[in-house]
Design a protein around this motif. Structure first.
Motif, mmCIF file in Angstrom:
data_model
loop_
_atom_site.group_PDB
_atom_site.id
_atom_site.type_symbol
_atom_site.label_atom_id
_atom_site.label_comp_id
_atom_site.label_asym_id
_atom_site.label_seq_id
_atom_site.Cartn_x
_atom_site.Cartn_y
_atom_site.Cartn_z
ATOM 1 N N TRP A 198 2.054 7.704 -7.469
ATOM 2 C CA TRP A 198 2.390 5.958 -6.749
ATOM 3 C C TRP A 198 3.646 6.210 -5.710
ATOM 4 O O TRP A 198 3.438 5.944 -4.711
ATOM 5 N N LYS A 199 4.303 5.980 -6.288
ATOM 6 C CA LYS A 199 6.043 6.209 -5.373
ATOM 7 C C LYS A 199 5.575 7.263 -4.268
ATOM 8 O O LYS A 199 6.767 6.842 -3.370
ATOM 9 N N GLU A 200 5.402 8.317 -4.792
ATOM 10 C CA GLU A 200 5.206 9.415 -3.798
ATOM 11 C C GLU A 200 3.680 9.329 -1.994
ATOM 12 O O GLU A 200 4.031 8.821 -1.728
ATOM 13 N N THR A 201 3.411 8.607 -3.131
ATOM 14 C CA THR A 201 2.234 8.284 -1.633
ATOM 15 C C THR A 201 2.419 6.918 -1.377
ATOM 16 O O THR A 201 1.215 6.765 0.027
ATOM 17 N N ALA A 202 2.188 5.976 -1.625
ATOM 18 C CA ALA A 202 2.931 4.550 -0.785
ATOM 19 C C ALA A 202 4.301 4.563 -0.770
ATOM 20 O O ALA A 202 4.565 3.394 -0.004
ATOM 21 N N SER A 203 5.074 5.644 0.022
ATOM 22 C CA SER A 203 6.753 5.205 0.036
ATOM 23 C C SER A 203 6.421 4.489 1.374
ATOM 24 O O SER A 203 7.604 4.523 2.037
ATOM 25 N N ALA A 204 5.100 5.544 2.833
ATOM 26 C CA ALA A 204 5.476 4.331 3.791
ATOM 27 C C ALA A 204 4.660 3.420 3.882
ATOM 28 O O ALA A 204 4.425 3.260 5.156
ATOM 29 N N ILE A 205 4.133 2.797 3.157
ATOM 30 C CA ILE A 205 3.112 1.677 2.971
ATOM 31 C C ILE A 205 4.159 0.000 2.490
ATOM 32 O O ILE A 205 5.044 0.547 1.519
ATOM 33 N N SER A 206 3.756 -0.989 3.179
ATOM 34 C CA SER A 206 4.804 -1.539 3.221
ATOM 35 C C SER A 206 4.466 -2.983 1.432
ATOM 36 O O SER A 206 2.940 -2.516 1.904
ATOM 37 N N PRO A 207 4.576 -3.194 0.984
ATOM 38 C CA PRO A 207 3.868 -3.732 0.306
ATOM 39 C C PRO A 207 2.861 -5.139 0.422
ATOM 40 O O PRO A 207 2.435 -5.523 -0.377
ATOM 41 N N GLU A 208 3.836 -5.823 1.042
ATOM 42 C CA GLU A 208 2.877 -6.852 2.134
ATOM 43 C C GLU A 208 1.145 -6.671 1.866
ATOM 44 O O GLU A 208 1.499 -5.789 3.705
ATOM 45 N N SER A 209 0.041 -6.883 2.013
ATOM 46 C CA SER A 209 -0.245 -7.115 2.615
ATOM 47 C C SER A 209 -2.152 -7.694 1.718
ATOM 48 O O SER A 209 -1.998 -8.148 1.166
ATOM 49 N N SER A 210 -3.025 -7.550 2.460
ATOM 50 C CA SER A 210 -3.935 -8.544 2.638
ATOM 51 C C SER A 210 -5.241 -7.973 2.028
ATOM 52 O O SER A 210 -6.172 -8.356 1.392
ATOM 53 N N VAL A 211 -5.146 -6.677 2.165
ATOM 54 C CA VAL A 211 -6.613 -5.545 1.586
ATOM 55 C C VAL A 211 -5.863 -4.118 1.098
ATOM 56 O O VAL A 211 -5.151 -3.797 2.415
ATOM 57 N N MET A 212 -5.623 -4.008 -0.091
ATOM 58 C CA MET A 212 -5.187 -2.219 -0.085
ATOM 59 C C MET A 212 -6.382 -1.725 -0.733
ATOM 60 O O MET A 212 -6.793 -2.216 -1.813
ATOM 61 N N VAL A 213 -6.010 -0.449 -0.685
ATOM 62 C CA VAL A 213 -7.622 0.716 -1.150
ATOM 63 C C VAL A 213 -5.907 1.192 -1.568
ATOM 64 O O VAL A 213 -5.344 2.258 -0.875
ATOM 65 N N TYR A 214 -6.213 1.956 -2.876
ATOM 66 C CA TYR A 214 -5.649 3.271 -3.478
ATOM 67 C C TYR A 214 -6.641 4.312 -4.101
ATOM 68 O O TYR A 214 -7.446 3.728 -4.990
ATOM 69 N N TYR A 215 -6.275 5.471 -3.629
ATOM 70 C CA TYR A 215 -7.686 6.079 -3.810
ATOM 71 C C TYR A 215 -6.926 7.785 -4.579
ATOM 72 O O TYR A 215 -6.227 7.981 -4.099
ATOM 73 N N THR A 216 -7.498 8.675 -5.326
ATOM 74 C CA THR A 216 -7.741 9.725 -5.745
ATOM 75 C C THR A 216 -9.176 9.835 -5.655
ATOM 76 O O THR A 216 -10.459 10.165 -6.243
ATOM 77 N N LEU A 217 -9.596 11.257 -5.029
ATOM 78 C CA LEU A 217 -10.750 11.743 -3.925
ATOM 79 C C LEU A 217 -11.386 12.514 -5.445
ATOM 80 O O LEU A 217 -12.414 12.993 -5.744
ATOM 81 N N ASP A 218 -10.408 12.703 -6.872
ATOM 82 C CA ASP A 218 -11.267 13.209 -7.807
ATOM 83 C C ASP A 218 -12.028 12.127 -8.653
ATOM 84 O O ASP A 218 -12.908 12.728 -8.979
#
Length: 800
Positions: free
Chosen positions: A482-502
């Protein structure tokens, strides 16, 4: 008394001679000074004048970009951007569509060009470039040449003096009589127009854009543009986009998302920050918006950090989270956008809830739910887990007790997982039977309530394990992935999607466009929508995570028209291009695997092919139709001399190659037709029955197994004559081709085949059975044997 000096010539000084020598010496000196002055001083003075003009008489590249663009970017260094983007793996995927196939080939050619990697190019191309893209694919580039323009200002004069200069660049010409005078570069379907204005080189896709960009425009309206581009961005490239044009395709759709964008207006340009690397992609997009009063309650609020982020277990492989407001507020604002069908469905569900429980949906669900809900998937199992924040725990308990006290809903407390009792919502059998009879599968979920959130799933095990992780503090946000993937994303969010294409694919990755294919290379990502007053910020951060299985090559899979009737045959063309060939009915198809460009060759009947390669390079492709028309083509499917050859033979099966000759099973004489590269034909010995499978070929013989009740296996020499001691007899019908096994010589080689009933037979070169054969297996076999030389073993697969 006579003068002693009278009559002596040597004693009288020659004033004229003495005066001439200094004149000659000074004249030569002056000549040399003037000569060197002209040869060195004049070019030096010219260079100083041109350099001064390059420093003083300048133009801003932004002033040469016409208005009305869809996107605008300013790159501080063209060489740095080109070298970085040119070798990006995602570029191959972005150019994977049929429309961009030729451009993908151009990109690969540029990668192999040593000039683009040379230090000289990196220095010369280290210039600022402003670029704009317009509707229908038009574009304009404006490059600031800086001091280099001291030399380029002489280009028109140099071309007149030395007209052969342009001939050194294929496709480049200069139109001096055009307005404005311009350079033209043509390469296939690509035509570029260019001109020089002071220190700026302008390149355009059409003469109209070139004319609009020829003279600098008013910089006044561009001050805000320059300010936005000049401010420090989060990515390696910052550009401006016209959001209205980018969402036209969405706003034209008759679905909730399309109706949402149809209600929004975008009054100003959007600022986009983009970082593109092989290991990571980051995108942030600011969208200033305006809308009527019905949407303002939904969008005109500041996003906060969702509490659900600290309630998602570490085993989560994907999640979708909505934290934009309470369900009742969202429904009131979105009802108009969702359309009449959604409102009708809500009304019907509300009435049914009142009849069943005496509670409407507002009381049954909205009264106790908080502002956050969503779903996640776990590595613990395939069943997803739904979650919702509990805004009012007392109201939730009241609603659940009333529902469980009704005749329609019950609670099963028998499930215990790892010491945790997991209750389940159950429905009466009569209700489930009735709903199943009308096609409704009624789910009876397990549920747990923990730390202000309700979790529900169809799997008690998955649910219990995930909630146990949350209770123990094993959270996704603590994990390295998570830290590697979301390092450039602000945690302040109204809609959020986390995905792994597998495990999952978000909606924006379910298309087949080039950009979608490029994003699929980054297999794990986080997307977010953040709201502030009057603006929304879209963010995407994705990393190139290693997949546990096979991953697609950029640009693939490629969907081809028609069916594929044969296994693909692959080789390299004479220039090294990877090629693939297959058949589709009576059509032979080829594909350049580096660009995806395909070609086809139409035959007069069902097609079979054989590929002749030498050291991996394609020498020829053989194609034959069911009516006996033989083609021998190059890698581009162009027929070679003497072909096509019309034989009139009826072909009964696929062909093989032996010593550059084509071996074709034909009906006449039940033999093999042998075709040489020169187009000469001959026939093998009679086979007694028609061959339906391809002949097997070795360096010392040709094996053929006709499909007949006789079960005879034939061995021919390389001329097509029957080898003494053959045919050999098989006790059954064989549907698959024979193979050569053992060493590739008649002294130690074998010919083997398998019958449909499972008898494996192997014969030596003289036709006698090989030691240990025949042997019998159980099953039905319609595929050929495979010989593994290293293990000296046969492998085969049964029909079962």
């Amino acid at each position: 008394m006579p003068d002693p000096h009278e009559g002596s010539d040597t004693d009288i000084p020659d004033n004229d001679a003495q005066s001439k020598n200094p004149v000659k010496k000074h004249g030569i000196g002056r000549f040399l000074v003037w000569t060197f002055g002209l040869l060195i001083g004049l070019p030096l003075l010219t260079a100083l004048v041109l350099t001064g003009m390059a420093l003083v008489f300048r133009s801003d590249p932004a002033a040469h970009v016409p208005e009305g663009f869809d996107a605008y970017a300013s790159m501080p260094s063209a060489s740095a951007f080109i070298t970085g983007a040119l070798h990006l793996k995602a570029l191959d995927a972005a150019l994977s569509t049929p429309e961009t196939a030729s451009l993908r080939g151009t990109v690969r050619s540029l990668r192999a060009n040593p000039v683009l990697r040379s230090p000289l190019f990196l220095r010369l191309a280290n210039v600022r470039i402003d670029a704009a893209v317009y509707p229908e694919g038009g574009f304009v580039l404006a490059a600031d040449l800086g001091l280099r323009s001291a030399a380029t200002r002489l280009a028109p004069f140099a071309i007149r003096l030395f007209p052969g200069l342009l001939a050194k660049v294929e496709g480049l010409s200069y139109e001096a009589d055009a307005f404005p005078p311009r350079f033209v570069y043509e390469n296939g379907d690509l035509t570029l127009y260019a001109l020089l204005y002071r220190n700026v080189l302008v390149v355009a896709s059409s003469t109209e854009f070139l004319l609009a960009a020829a003279r600098p425009g008013d910089m006044g309206p561009r001050k805000e543009l320059a300010k936005a581009l000049g401010s420090k961005g989060d990515g390696s490239l910052r550009f401006l986009a016209e959001p209205g044009r980018w969402v036209e395709s969405l706003s034209g759709r008759d679905d909730p998302l399309g109706r949402l964008f149809n209600e929004l207006a975008f009054p100003s340009l959007s600022v986009v920050d983009l970082t593109l690397r092989d290991e990571r992609i980051s995108v942030s997009l600011d969208l200033p918006w305006s809308a009527d009063d019905s949407l303002r309650p939904l969008l005109d609020r500041r996003s906060r950090t969702p509490a659900a982020l600290t309630r998602i277990p570490a085993s989560a492989s994907y999640f979708s989270l909505l934290a934009a407001g309470k369900p009742a507020e969202l429904w009131d604002g979105a009802a108009a956008i969702l359309g009449p069908d959604a409102r009708k469905a809500f009304s019907g569900a509300d009435e049914a809830s009142k009849l069943a429980f005496g509670l409407g949906l507002n009381k049954l669900l909205f009264s106790w739910m908080g502002e956050e809900f969503g779903v996640f998937g776990s590595d613990r199992g395939p069943a997803p887990v739904f979650f919702a924040s509990v805004g009012d725990e007392r109201a939730r308990k009241d609603v659940f007790e009333k529902a469980f006290g009704s005749l329609l809903v019950g609670r099963d407390l028998s499930a215990v997982v790892d010491g945790t009792r997991v209750p389940r919502i159950v429905f009466p059998r009569w209700l489930r039977t009735f709903l199943e009879s009308i096609g409704i599968n009624l789910v009876e979920p397990f549920y747990l309530v923990h730390d202000g959130f309700l979790y529900a799933s169809s799997s008690a095990e998955v649910l219990a394990f995930c909630v146990a992780e949350v209770r123990g503090g094993e959270l996704l946000v603590k994990s390295d992935r998570w830290k590697e993937t979301a390092s450039a994303i602000s945690p302040e969010s109204s809609v959020m999607v986390y995905y792994t294409l597998d495990r999952s694919a978000p909606f924006f990755l379910r298309g087949s466009e080039g950009v979608t294919q490029a994003l699929k290379l980054y297999r794990r990502g986080v997307a977010s929508l953040k709201l502030v007053a009057g603006s929304m910020r879209l963010e995407l951060s994705a990393v190139s995570a290693v997949s546990p299985g096979l991953t697609e090559i950029p640009g693939y899979p490629v969907k081809e028209p028609g069916r594929v009737d044969s296994d693909p045959l692959v080789g390299s063309s004479p220039n090294g291009t990877p090629m693939a060939f297959w058949t589709s009915g009576r059509t032979v198809r080829s594909m350049d695997l580096s660009t995806g460009i395909s070609k086809e060759l139409q035959l007069d009947d069902k097609a079979w092919i054989a590929l002749d390669t030498q050291d991996g390079r394609i020498a020829a492709l053989w194609a034959i139709s069911g009516r006996g028309t033989v083609y021998r083509t190059d890698a581009d499917l162009e027929p070679m001399e003497g072909f096509p050859l019309v034989t009139g033979q009826t072909v009964t099966g696929p062909s093989s190659l032996s010593a550059e000759r084509l071996l074709v099973p034909v009906a006449d004489e039940s033999a093999l037709m042998i075709v040489t590269p020169a187009g000469q034909t001959s026939f093998s010995a009679s086979l007694g029955a028609k061959a339906r499978s391809a002949p097997a070929v070795s360096s010392w013989g040709i094996a053929v197994l006709p499909r007949s009740f006789e079960g005879n296996l034939y061995l021919l020499d390389l001329t097509g004559a029957l080898v003494p001691g053959w045919p050999a007899y098989l006790s059954g019908i064989a549907g698959a081709a024979p193979i050569f096994a053992g060493a590739d010589s008649p002294a130690a080689g074998m010919v083997a085949a398998v019958t449909e009933e499972g008898q494996i037979a192997a014969f030596l070169a003289d036709g006698s059975p090989a030691p240990g054969f025949p042997t019998r297996l159980y099953g039905v076999f319609d595929s050929a044997l495979a010989w593994a030389p290293g293990w000296r073993s046969f492998f085969l697969v049964s029909a079962e």
